[in-house]
Write a protein that holds these residues in place. Structure first.
Motif, PDB file in Angstrom:
ATOM      1  N   ASP A  12       8.327  43.446   1.074  1.00 57.39           N
ATOM      2  CA  ASP A  12       7.500  44.180   0.101  1.00 57.39           C
ATOM      3  C   ASP A  12       6.869  43.256  -0.935  1.00 57.39           C
ATOM      4  O   ASP A  12       6.831  43.578  -2.125  1.00 57.39           O
ATOM      5  CB  ASP A  12       8.344  45.255  -0.618  1.00 57.39           C
ATOM      6  N   GLY A  13       6.443  42.094  -0.523  1.00 57.93           N
ATOM      7  CA  GLY A  13       5.748  41.170  -1.424  1.00 57.93           C
ATOM      8  C   GLY A  13       6.670  40.165  -2.097  1.00 57.93           C
ATOM      9  O   GLY A  13       6.196  39.222  -2.732  1.00 57.93           O
ATOM     10  N   ALA A  14       7.980  40.333  -1.980  1.00 60.57           N
ATOM     11  CA  ALA A  14       8.907  39.330  -2.527  1.00 60.57           C
ATOM     12  C   ALA A  14       8.966  38.184  -1.510  1.00 60.57           C
ATOM     13  O   ALA A  14       9.530  38.345  -0.418  1.00 60.57           O
ATOM     14  CB  ALA A  14      10.289  39.933  -2.738  1.00 60.57           C
ATOM     15  N   PHE A  36      -0.892  36.664   4.677  1.00 64.63           N
ATOM     16  CA  PHE A  36      -0.029  37.730   4.184  1.00 64.63           C
ATOM     17  C   PHE A  36      -0.286  38.999   4.987  1.00 64.63           C
ATOM     18  O   PHE A  36      -1.392  39.542   4.978  1.00 64.63           O
ATOM     19  CB  PHE A  36      -0.292  37.988   2.690  1.00 64.63           C
ATOM     20  N   LEU A  37       0.740  39.485   5.661  1.00 70.59           N
ATOM     21  CA  LEU A  37       0.617  40.700   6.465  1.00 70.59           C
ATOM     22  C   LEU A  37       1.594  41.751   5.955  1.00 70.59           C
ATOM     23  O   LEU A  37       2.751  41.441   5.685  1.00 70.59           O
ATOM     24  CB  LEU A  37       0.943  40.397   7.933  1.00 70.59           C
ATOM     25  N   GLY A  38       1.124  42.984   5.801  1.00 72.41           N
ATOM     26  CA  GLY A  38       2.007  44.066   5.354  1.00 72.41           C
ATOM     27  C   GLY A  38       1.710  44.468   3.925  1.00 72.41           C
ATOM     28  O   GLY A  38       0.682  44.094   3.361  1.00 72.41           O
ATOM     29  N   SER A  39       2.646  45.198   3.321  1.00 75.16           N
ATOM     30  CA  SER A  39       2.363  45.703   1.969  1.00 75.16           C
ATOM     31  C   SER A  39       2.983  44.815   0.894  1.00 75.16           C
ATOM     32  O   SER A  39       3.928  44.074   1.165  1.00 75.16           O
ATOM     33  CB  SER A  39       2.902  47.127   1.834  1.00 75.16           C
ATOM     34  N   GLY A  40       2.413  44.911  -0.316  1.00 73.35           N
ATOM     35  CA  GLY A  40       3.006  44.230  -1.473  1.00 73.35           C
ATOM     36  C   GLY A  40       2.338  42.924  -1.857  1.00 73.35           C
ATOM     37  O   GLY A  40       2.955  42.085  -2.531  1.00 73.35           O
ATOM     38  N   ALA A  59      -3.973  40.785   4.962  1.00 72.82           N
ATOM     39  CA  ALA A  59      -4.087  42.093   5.625  1.00 72.82           C
ATOM     40  C   ALA A  59      -3.054  42.968   4.918  1.00 72.82           C
ATOM     41  O   ALA A  59      -1.908  43.072   5.355  1.00 72.82           O
ATOM     42  CB  ALA A  59      -3.803  41.981   7.113  1.00 72.82           C
ATOM     43  N   ASP A  60      -3.458  43.499   3.741  1.00 68.17           N
ATOM     44  CA  ASP A  60      -2.534  44.283   2.909  1.00 68.17           C
ATOM     45  C   ASP A  60      -2.470  45.689   3.506  1.00 68.17           C
ATOM     46  O   ASP A  60      -3.069  46.632   2.997  1.00 68.17           O
ATOM     47  CB  ASP A  60      -3.041  44.306   1.463  1.00 68.17           C
ATOM     48  N   ALA A  61      -1.794  45.777   4.619  1.00 70.50           N
ATOM     49  CA  ALA A  61      -1.804  47.012   5.398  1.00 70.50           C
ATOM     50  C   ALA A  61      -0.381  47.529   5.574  1.00 70.50           C
ATOM     51  O   ALA A  61       0.372  47.009   6.412  1.00 70.50           O
ATOM     52  CB  ALA A  61      -2.431  46.732   6.767  1.00 70.50           C
ATOM     53  N   PRO A  62       0.002  48.556   4.788  1.00 72.61           N
ATOM     54  CA  PRO A  62       1.380  49.060   4.858  1.00 72.61           C
ATOM     55  C   PRO A  62       1.791  49.454   6.271  1.00 72.61           C
ATOM     56  O   PRO A  62       2.968  49.330   6.636  1.00 72.61           O
ATOM     57  CB  PRO A  62       1.358  50.291   3.945  1.00 72.61           C
ATOM     58  N   GLU A  63       0.820  49.894   7.097  1.00 75.82           N
ATOM     59  CA  GLU A  63       1.199  50.346   8.438  1.00 75.82           C
ATOM     60  C   GLU A  63       1.764  49.202   9.297  1.00 75.82           C
ATOM     61  O   GLU A  63       2.498  49.454  10.255  1.00 75.82           O
ATOM     62  CB  GLU A  63       0.022  51.040   9.149  1.00 75.82           C
ATOM     63  N   LEU A  64       1.460  47.950   8.930  1.00 76.50           N
ATOM     64  CA  LEU A  64       2.029  46.826   9.696  1.00 76.50           C
ATOM     65  C   LEU A  64       3.548  46.794   9.567  1.00 76.50           C
ATOM     66  O   LEU A  64       4.249  46.235  10.401  1.00 76.50           O
ATOM     67  CB  LEU A  64       1.446  45.492   9.216  1.00 76.50           C
ATOM     68  N   ASP A  65       4.062  47.380   8.488  1.00 79.41           N
ATOM     69  CA  ASP A  65       5.517  47.402   8.281  1.00 79.41           C
ATOM     70  C   ASP A  65       6.184  48.542   9.033  1.00 79.41           C
ATOM     71  O   ASP A  65       7.401  48.652   9.046  1.00 79.41           O
ATOM     72  CB  ASP A  65       5.835  47.530   6.779  1.00 79.41           C
ATOM     73  N   ASP A  66       5.385  49.410   9.643  1.00 76.69           N
ATOM     74  CA  ASP A  66       5.955  50.580  10.324  1.00 76.69           C
ATOM     75  C   ASP A  66       6.405  50.271  11.752  1.00 76.69           C
ATOM     76  O   ASP A  66       7.016  51.099  12.411  1.00 76.69           O
ATOM     77  CB  ASP A  66       4.924  51.720  10.399  1.00 76.69           C
ATOM     78  N   TYR A  67       6.030  49.101  12.244  1.00 71.14           N
ATOM     79  CA  TYR A  67       6.312  48.768  13.639  1.00 71.14           C
ATOM     80  C   TYR A  67       7.168  47.512  13.717  1.00 71.14           C
ATOM     81  O   TYR A  67       7.377  46.817  12.720  1.00 71.14           O
ATOM     82  CB  TYR A  67       5.006  48.530  14.406  1.00 71.14           C
ATOM     83  N   VAL A  69       7.473  43.617  15.453  1.00 72.54           N
ATOM     84  CA  VAL A  69       6.584  42.514  15.072  1.00 72.54           C
ATOM     85  C   VAL A  69       5.261  42.428  15.847  1.00 72.54           C
ATOM     86  O   VAL A  69       4.366  41.670  15.457  1.00 72.54           O
ATOM     87  CB  VAL A  69       7.312  41.157  15.197  1.00 72.54           C
ATOM     88  N   ALA A  70       5.104  43.195  16.928  1.00 70.99           N
ATOM     89  CA  ALA A  70       3.914  43.029  17.779  1.00 70.99           C
ATOM     90  C   ALA A  70       2.585  43.151  17.001  1.00 70.99           C
ATOM     91  O   ALA A  70       1.688  42.306  17.186  1.00 70.99           O
ATOM     92  CB  ALA A  70       3.962  44.009  18.936  1.00 70.99           C
ATOM     93  N   PRO A  71       2.406  44.170  16.120  1.00 66.07           N
ATOM     94  CA  PRO A  71       1.128  44.244  15.403  1.00 66.07           C
ATOM     95  C   PRO A  71       0.864  43.019  14.515  1.00 66.07           C
ATOM     96  O   PRO A  71      -0.265  42.548  14.407  1.00 66.07           O
ATOM     97  CB  PRO A  71       1.274  45.505  14.543  1.00 66.07           C
ATOM     98  N   LYS A  72       1.929  42.499  13.907  1.00 70.60           N
ATOM     99  CA  LYS A  72       1.749  41.317  13.056  1.00 70.60           C
ATOM    100  C   LYS A  72       1.292  40.128  13.901  1.00 70.60           C
ATOM    101  O   LYS A  72       0.409  39.366  13.499  1.00 70.60           O
ATOM    102  CB  LYS A  72       3.047  40.975  12.329  1.00 70.60           C
ATOM    103  N   ALA A  73       1.899  39.980  15.083  1.00 71.65           N
ATOM    104  CA  ALA A  73       1.502  38.880  15.969  1.00 71.65           C
ATOM    105  C   ALA A  73       0.044  39.031  16.374  1.00 71.65           C
ATOM    106  O   ALA A  73      -0.703  38.045  16.454  1.00 71.65           O
ATOM    107  CB  ALA A  73       2.411  38.859  17.198  1.00 71.65           C
ATOM    108  N   GLU A  74      -0.375  40.282  16.582  1.00 72.94           N
ATOM    109  CA  GLU A  74      -1.758  40.518  17.019  1.00 72.94           C
ATOM    110  C   GLU A  74      -2.747  40.152  15.903  1.00 72.94           C
ATOM    111  O   GLU A  74      -3.739  39.457  16.146  1.00 72.94           O
ATOM    112  CB  GLU A  74      -1.931  41.991  17.419  1.00 72.94           C
ATOM    113  N   VAL A  75      -2.457  40.590  14.679  1.00 71.28           N
ATOM    114  CA  VAL A  75      -3.369  40.281  13.560  1.00 71.28           C
ATOM    115  C   VAL A  75      -3.372  38.774  13.275  1.00 71.28           C
ATOM    116  O   VAL A  75      -4.425  38.171  13.060  1.00 71.28           O
ATOM    117  CB  VAL A  75      -2.977  41.088  12.294  1.00 71.28           C
ATOM    118  N   LEU A  76      -2.190  38.165  13.323  1.00 69.84           N
ATOM    119  CA  LEU A  76      -2.108  36.717  13.098  1.00 69.84           C
ATOM    120  C   LEU A  76      -2.921  35.960  14.152  1.00 69.84           C
ATOM    121  O   LEU A  76      -3.619  34.984  13.839  1.00 69.84           O
ATOM    122  CB  LEU A  76      -0.638  36.267  13.114  1.00 69.84           C
TER     123      LEU A  76
END
Ligand code: FAD
Length: 315
Positions: A12-14, A36-40, A59-67, A69-76
């Motif tokens: 969460d940004g920490a 930076f991927l996810g929220s915070g 990519a300040d996208a809270p939905e990336l934290d809902d899954y 790691v696959a979406p994070k790998a895709e955006v990265l």
């Protein structure tokens, strides 16, 4: 200057300390750009600029934290394909290693995992066979994807005003195939995270299952608690606290081993600690060959004495 991408490891940004280490390593080889991927993101900004990120892809996208790691790998992978960096550095933890593996496949690039050092020319050092061998390697195909173990570098501040670039998190349905349905927080102990702690007190089979003196000493010193595999396998302490070849690698300023014989697989996870102290009732225990200070005696007597003395001095 060569751009090096550093995937920010955060909750969460920490921002976790491993990210500040990666930014320091990236600076040796070129210009660090954080991803930076996810929220915070707002909470993460200050640390990223204090530790030298020249640029941040957000990519300040809270939905990336809902899954998982696959979406994070895709955006990265999308960011890396656009930027074409000299390398991508990722923390060597379970999530980081899975992201790195997926990223390397998507980029058709070579990957090196569990590096303990990365040189200015992106040559990596890995520790193999319980630290009996040191392996020097380099990725020779594509964009090097490198995961780096915690405590592989001392974080160095390098204040910057990073350029921010917003990135759209466009994620395929395939990457969203596994969703996180619930999360439960670990019981809060108030102790620092094991791999980031400056002081670690670990207990082994010699505790006989009573970790109270180990925890009390760790608390008096403001440290984290570790355990040998024998203690973990006996169900005395959680696996997440295991130090060694098949556990966590720690490199604190002070490592205290209590009732741990010093098997090579345990050493593999703690031998780079700056000062090592062992308490063991057997004067012939192999751990004594690697310590700065050794105490021969019963840990159930020695540890409480040390704790009492430390608390007395603290007032
Ligand atoms: P022991 O070797 O039994 O040592 C206990 C020590 O406590 C002894 O020195 C004894 O003298 C002392 N003692 C007993 N009572 C007291 C007392 N009252 N006061 C003070 N001292 C006392 N091990 C790990 O730790 N981490 C790993 O990640 C790991 N990975 C492994 C991976 C593989 C593939 C394999 C094969 C093994 C691995 N091991 C690992 C296991 C490792 O080989 C050892 O078995 C293990 O580290 C032993 O744990 P220990 O030192 O607590 O127990």
């Amino acid at each position: 200057m060569t751009e090096i991408l550093v995937l920010v490891d955060h909750a969460d940004g920490a921002v976790r300390k491993t990210t500040t280490e990666l930014l320091t390593i990236a600076r040796r080889a070129g210009e660090p750009s954080a991803v930076f991927l996810g929220s915070g993101y707002e909470a993460a900004k200050e640390t990223l600029s204090a530790f030298g990120a020249e640029k941040v892809y957000v990519a300040d996208a809270p939905e990336l934290d809902d899954y998982l790691v696959a979406p994070k790998a895709e955006v990265l992978a999308q960011i890396a394909a656009n930027v074409n960096p000299a390398a991508v550095l990722i923390a060597s933890n379970p999530d980081g290693k899975e992201i790195a593996a997926r990223l390397a496949v998507k980029l058709e690039s070579g990957i090196i995992t569990d590096a303990v050092d990365v040189g200015a020319d992106l040559t990596t050092t890995q520790s193999a066979f319980a630290a009996s061998y040191s392996v020097t390697a380099r990725v020779t195909h594509g964009t090097p994807v490198i995961t780096v173990k915690p405590n592989s570098a001392t974080p160095e501040q390098a204040a910057t005003t990073p350029v921010e670039e917003k990135v759209a998190a466009s994620v395929s349905d395939t990457s969203k195939a596994a969703r996180i349905v619930s999360r439960s927080a670990r019981e809060a102990t108030g102790r620092p995270e094991l791999t980031e702690a400056a002081i670690v007190v670990s207990g082994g089979r010699g505790t006989g299952g009573n970790f109270a003196p180990v925890e009390a000493l760790a608390d008096a010193l403001g440290g984290a608690v570790g355990a040998s595999r024998a203690a973990v396998d006996s169900g005395w302490y959680p696996h997440s606290h295991q130090v060694g070849q098949t556990g966590q690698t720690v490199s604190p300023q002070l490592y205290i081993a209590a009732g741990i014989s010093g098997a090579i697989q345990h050493r593999a996870g703690m031998q780079t600690s700056k000062t090592i102290v062992a308490v063991d009732k057997d004067p012939e225990a192999p751990i004594f060959s690697m310590v700065d200070f050794g105490v021969v005696g019963d840990l159930h007597t020695i540890l409480p004495q040390a704790t009492e003395e430390i608390l007395k001095r603290k007032g």
